[in-house]
Design a protein around this motif. Structure first.
Motif, short mmCIF file in Angstrom:
data_model
loop_
_atom_site.label_atom_id
_atom_site.label_comp_id
_atom_site.label_asym_id
_atom_site.label_seq_id
_atom_site.Cartn_x
_atom_site.Cartn_y
_atom_site.Cartn_z
N ASN A 169 7.72 -23.06 45.58
CA ASN A 169 6.98 -23.22 44.33
C ASN A 169 7.53 -22.22 43.33
OD1 ASN A 169 4.79 -25.12 45.08
ND2 ASN A 169 4.28 -23.50 46.51
N VAL A 170 7.76 -22.68 42.10
CA VAL A 170 8.20 -21.81 41.03
C VAL A 170 7.24 -21.98 39.87
CG1 VAL A 170 10.06 -21.22 39.43
CG2 VAL A 170 10.61 -22.01 41.74
N GLN A 171 6.70 -20.86 39.39
CA GLN A 171 5.82 -20.88 38.22
C GLN A 171 6.45 -19.99 37.16
OE1 GLN A 171 1.98 -18.82 38.33
NE2 GLN A 171 1.10 -20.61 37.30
N TRP A 172 6.70 -20.57 36.00
CA TRP A 172 7.31 -19.85 34.89
C TRP A 172 6.32 -19.82 33.74
CZ3 TRP A 172 12.15 -21.98 31.86
CH2 TRP A 172 12.49 -21.08 30.86
N THR A 173 5.88 -18.62 33.39
CA THR A 173 4.92 -18.43 32.30
C THR A 173 5.66 -17.80 31.13
OG1 THR A 173 3.16 -18.09 33.90
CG2 THR A 173 2.71 -17.42 31.65
N ILE A 221 16.54 -30.60 49.57
CA ILE A 221 15.51 -30.97 48.60
C ILE A 221 15.74 -32.42 48.18
CG2 ILE A 221 14.60 -30.55 46.29
CD1 ILE A 221 15.17 -27.60 46.70
N GLN A 222 14.72 -33.24 48.32
CA GLN A 222 14.76 -34.63 47.88
C GLN A 222 14.16 -34.67 46.46
OE1 GLN A 222 15.91 -37.24 49.77
NE2 GLN A 222 16.46 -35.85 51.42
N MET A 223 14.96 -35.05 45.47
CA MET A 223 14.50 -35.00 44.08
C MET A 223 13.28 -35.88 43.82
SD MET A 223 16.19 -32.66 42.73
CE MET A 223 15.69 -32.84 41.05
N ASP A 224 13.12 -36.97 44.56
CA ASP A 224 11.97 -37.83 44.31
C ASP A 224 10.67 -37.24 44.87
OD1 ASP A 224 12.73 -38.19 46.96
OD2 ASP A 224 12.30 -40.34 46.97
N GLN A 225 10.75 -36.11 45.58
CA GLN A 225 9.57 -35.44 46.09
C GLN A 225 9.22 -34.17 45.32
OE1 GLN A 225 10.45 -34.79 50.22
NE2 GLN A 225 10.15 -36.94 50.76
N VAL A 226 10.01 -33.86 44.31
CA VAL A 226 9.77 -32.66 43.50
C VAL A 226 8.67 -32.97 42.49
CG1 VAL A 226 10.79 -31.07 41.84
CG2 VAL A 226 12.13 -31.86 43.79
N GLU A 227 7.69 -32.07 42.43
CA GLU A 227 6.59 -32.21 41.46
C GLU A 227 6.79 -31.20 40.35
OE1 GLU A 227 2.89 -31.69 43.50
OE2 GLU A 227 3.39 -33.17 45.02
N VAL A 228 6.65 -31.66 39.11
CA VAL A 228 6.84 -30.81 37.94
C VAL A 228 5.64 -30.97 37.03
CG1 VAL A 228 8.29 -30.35 35.92
CG2 VAL A 228 9.34 -31.09 38.06
N SER A 229 5.11 -29.86 36.55
CA SER A 229 4.05 -29.93 35.54
C SER A 229 4.32 -28.86 34.49
CB SER A 229 2.66 -29.74 36.16
OG SER A 229 2.50 -28.42 36.60
N ILE A 230 4.04 -29.22 33.26
CA ILE A 230 4.20 -28.29 32.15
C ILE A 230 2.94 -28.37 31.32
CG2 ILE A 230 5.53 -27.72 30.09
CD1 ILE A 230 7.93 -29.13 31.42
N VAL A 268 6.97 -25.95 39.33
CA VAL A 268 7.84 -26.86 40.08
C VAL A 268 7.53 -26.63 41.55
CG1 VAL A 268 10.21 -27.51 40.62
CG2 VAL A 268 9.63 -26.71 38.31
N ARG A 269 7.28 -27.71 42.27
CA ARG A 269 7.02 -27.63 43.71
C ARG A 269 7.94 -28.60 44.41
NH1 ARG A 269 4.80 -29.88 48.01
NH2 ARG A 269 3.69 -28.60 49.49
N ALA A 270 8.68 -28.08 45.39
CA ALA A 270 9.61 -28.93 46.14
C ALA A 270 9.43 -28.68 47.62
CB ALA A 270 11.04 -28.62 45.73
N PRO A 271 9.20 -29.75 48.38
CA PRO A 271 9.12 -29.58 49.83
C PRO A 271 10.49 -29.22 50.39
CG PRO A 271 8.85 -31.90 49.23
CD PRO A 271 8.99 -31.12 47.96
N LEU A 272 10.48 -28.40 51.41
CA LEU A 272 11.73 -27.98 52.05
C LEU A 272 11.85 -28.64 53.41
CD1 LEU A 272 11.78 -24.15 51.35
CD2 LEU A 272 13.13 -25.92 50.23
N ASN A 273 12.83 -29.46 53.53
CA ASN A 273 13.20 -30.00 54.82
C ASN A 273 14.61 -29.46 55.06
OD1 ASN A 273 10.78 -31.45 55.02
ND2 ASN A 273 11.61 -33.08 53.75
N ARG A 274 15.54 -30.30 55.34
CA ARG A 274 16.93 -29.83 55.44
C ARG A 274 17.57 -29.75 54.06
NH1 ARG A 274 20.01 -31.31 60.67
NH2 ARG A 274 18.62 -30.21 62.05
#
Length: 132
Positions: free
Chosen positions: A40-44, A60-69, A52-58
């Motif tokens: 998880n990355v939070q930029w203020t 990063i799958q871009m279609d699983q990345v969540e972004v909010s602004i 930005v939240r990205a699940p970690l498997n082997r």
């Protein structure tokens, strides 16, 4: 202006948090990594906050990345009235009460809004999204 804080829960869950202060006004980037789970990355930056939240498997799958602004805004009913009715004449009597009702309803809606997460639609290309 950097700090790293590992956390271990009683259940054995491990988190690593890195705080990077950008300035003295509270702007910062906070990165939290939970191994084999997610990053998880939070930029203020002033009134703006990006997450930005990205699940970690082997990888990063871009279609699983969540972004909010989101942007923090303090709006008064007068601000909303000026946005909705920029050419408002004080002399028009019949429309003032209707405009007032619209402004109150818009104010109530905007006051109750919360940020929504957006999952970006990324193009499907061979090899796209392989960061590791």
């Amino acid at each position: 202006k950097d700090a790293i804080a590992p956390t271990v829960s009683t259940s054995g869950r491990v988190l690593f948090e890195w705080l990077h202060d950008l300035n003295d006004e509270g702007d910062a980037v906070i990165t939290t990594v939970e191994p084999n789970q997610c990053v998880n990355v939070q930029w203020t930056d002033g009134p703006w906050t990006a997450n930005v939240r990205a699940p970690l498997n082997r990888r990063i799958q871009m279609d699983q990345v969540e972004v909010s602004i989101k942007r923090k805004m303090d709006l008064s009913q007068e601000d909303i009235s000026n946005m909705l009715f920029p050419d408002n004449d004080e002399d028009e009597e019949g429309t003032q009460s209707e405009e007032s009702e619209v402004v109150e309803e818009a104010f109530d809606i905007l006051s109750s809004m919360e940020s929504e997460s957006v999952v970006p639609e990324m193009p499907k290309k061979k090899g796209f999204g392989r960061f590791f």
